[in-house]
Design a protein around this motif. Structure first.
Motif, PDB file in Angstrom:
ATOM      1  N   VAL A  15     -35.887  61.906 -96.867  1.00  0.00           N
ATOM      2  CA  VAL A  15     -37.140  61.401 -97.392  1.00  0.00           C
ATOM      3  C   VAL A  15     -37.399  60.059 -96.725  1.00  0.00           C
ATOM      4  O   VAL A  15     -36.549  59.165 -96.791  1.00  0.00           O
ATOM      5  CB  VAL A  15     -37.066  61.242 -98.927  1.00  0.00           C
ATOM      6  CG1 VAL A  15     -38.352  60.633 -99.472  1.00  0.00           C
ATOM      7  CG2 VAL A  15     -36.757  62.567 -99.596  1.00  0.00           C
ATOM      8  N   PHE A  52     -42.048  70.522 -89.791  1.00  0.00           N
ATOM      9  CA  PHE A  52     -42.534  70.988 -91.077  1.00  0.00           C
ATOM     10  C   PHE A  52     -43.296  72.304 -90.968  1.00  0.00           C
ATOM     11  O   PHE A  52     -43.615  72.910 -91.987  1.00  0.00           O
ATOM     12  CB  PHE A  52     -43.384  69.907 -91.749  1.00  0.00           C
ATOM     13  CG  PHE A  52     -42.544  68.824 -92.368  1.00  0.00           C
ATOM     14  CD1 PHE A  52     -42.137  68.901 -93.676  1.00  0.00           C
ATOM     15  CD2 PHE A  52     -42.129  67.740 -91.616  1.00  0.00           C
ATOM     16  CE1 PHE A  52     -41.347  67.921 -94.245  1.00  0.00           C
ATOM     17  CE2 PHE A  52     -41.341  66.746 -92.173  1.00  0.00           C
ATOM     18  CZ  PHE A  52     -40.946  66.841 -93.494  1.00  0.00           C
ATOM     19  N   ALA A  67     -44.321  65.117 -94.650  1.00  0.00           N
ATOM     20  CA  ALA A  67     -43.296  64.920 -95.684  1.00  0.00           C
ATOM     21  C   ALA A  67     -43.958  64.594 -97.019  1.00  0.00           C
ATOM     22  O   ALA A  67     -43.588  65.165 -98.052  1.00  0.00           O
ATOM     23  CB  ALA A  67     -42.334  63.809 -95.271  1.00  0.00           C
TER      24      ALA A  67
END
Length: 131
Positions: A15, A52, A67
Motif C-alpha cells: 500500500v 493492476f 491502488a
C-alpha cells in the motif's frame, strides 16, 4: 495464498505510504482477490503487484491512482463502515485526473469480477453520499 471466499489466488501489493491511513489497520501491504475483491491487510507480502490490469483493465494506468481505486472498490463491501476512507481514496483518484464513478461503472460490467457486493448499487449509494 488462496482467497478463503472464492478460492482464487490472491495478489499481494504494498500500500503506498500516502494511502495507508485510508486502509483499515493502516497496513503496509494487502492481499487482494482479483475475482471477488476480498481484501486482507498483511505485513511484508512475498511479491509486489505492479500491474493492476491483472485485477481489471479498466483501472487507471497511474499506479497510485490504481491502488487507491482498487482499495476503495474493495472497501465498498462495507460502505457504511468505511465511508470516510472510501471518500478519501476516491478523492485521490480524482486528483490524479480519473473519474472514479466511471471506473466503478466499468468495473461493474467486468465479467471477471464477482465481488460479494453489487458494485452498481454501491456506486449509486456512493453518488448520493458524495453529493
Amino acid at each position: 495464498m488462496t482467497c478463503p471466499d472464492c478460492g482464487e489466488e490472491r495478489l499481494p501489493f504494498a500500500v503506498p505510504s500516502a494511502l495507508r491511513e485510508d486502509v483499515p489497520g493502516k497496513p503496509s501491504s494487502v492481499l487482494l482477490c482479483p475475482h471477488c475483491l476480498q481484501l486482507e491487510p498483511v505485513e511484508n507480502p512475498d511479491a509486489e503487484l505492479s500491474d493492476f490490469t491483472t485485477i481489471s483493465d479498466v483501472l487507471p494506468e497511474d499506479r497510485d491512482a490504481a491502488a487507491a481505486m482498487t482499495l476503495a472498490t474493495a472497501l465498498l463491501s462495507s460502505l457504511a463502515l468505511h465511508r470516510q476512507r472510501i471518500d478519501a481514496l476516491l478523492d485521490r483518484v480524482e486528483a490524479a485526473g480519473v473519474d472514479p464513478l466511471l471506473v466503478l461503472d466499468r468495473l461493474a460490467d467486468d465479467p471477471e469480477l464477482e465481488p460479494n457486493f453489487d458494485i452498481e448499487s454501491r456506486r449509486r449509494q456512493l453518488l448520493q453520499l458524495r453529493e
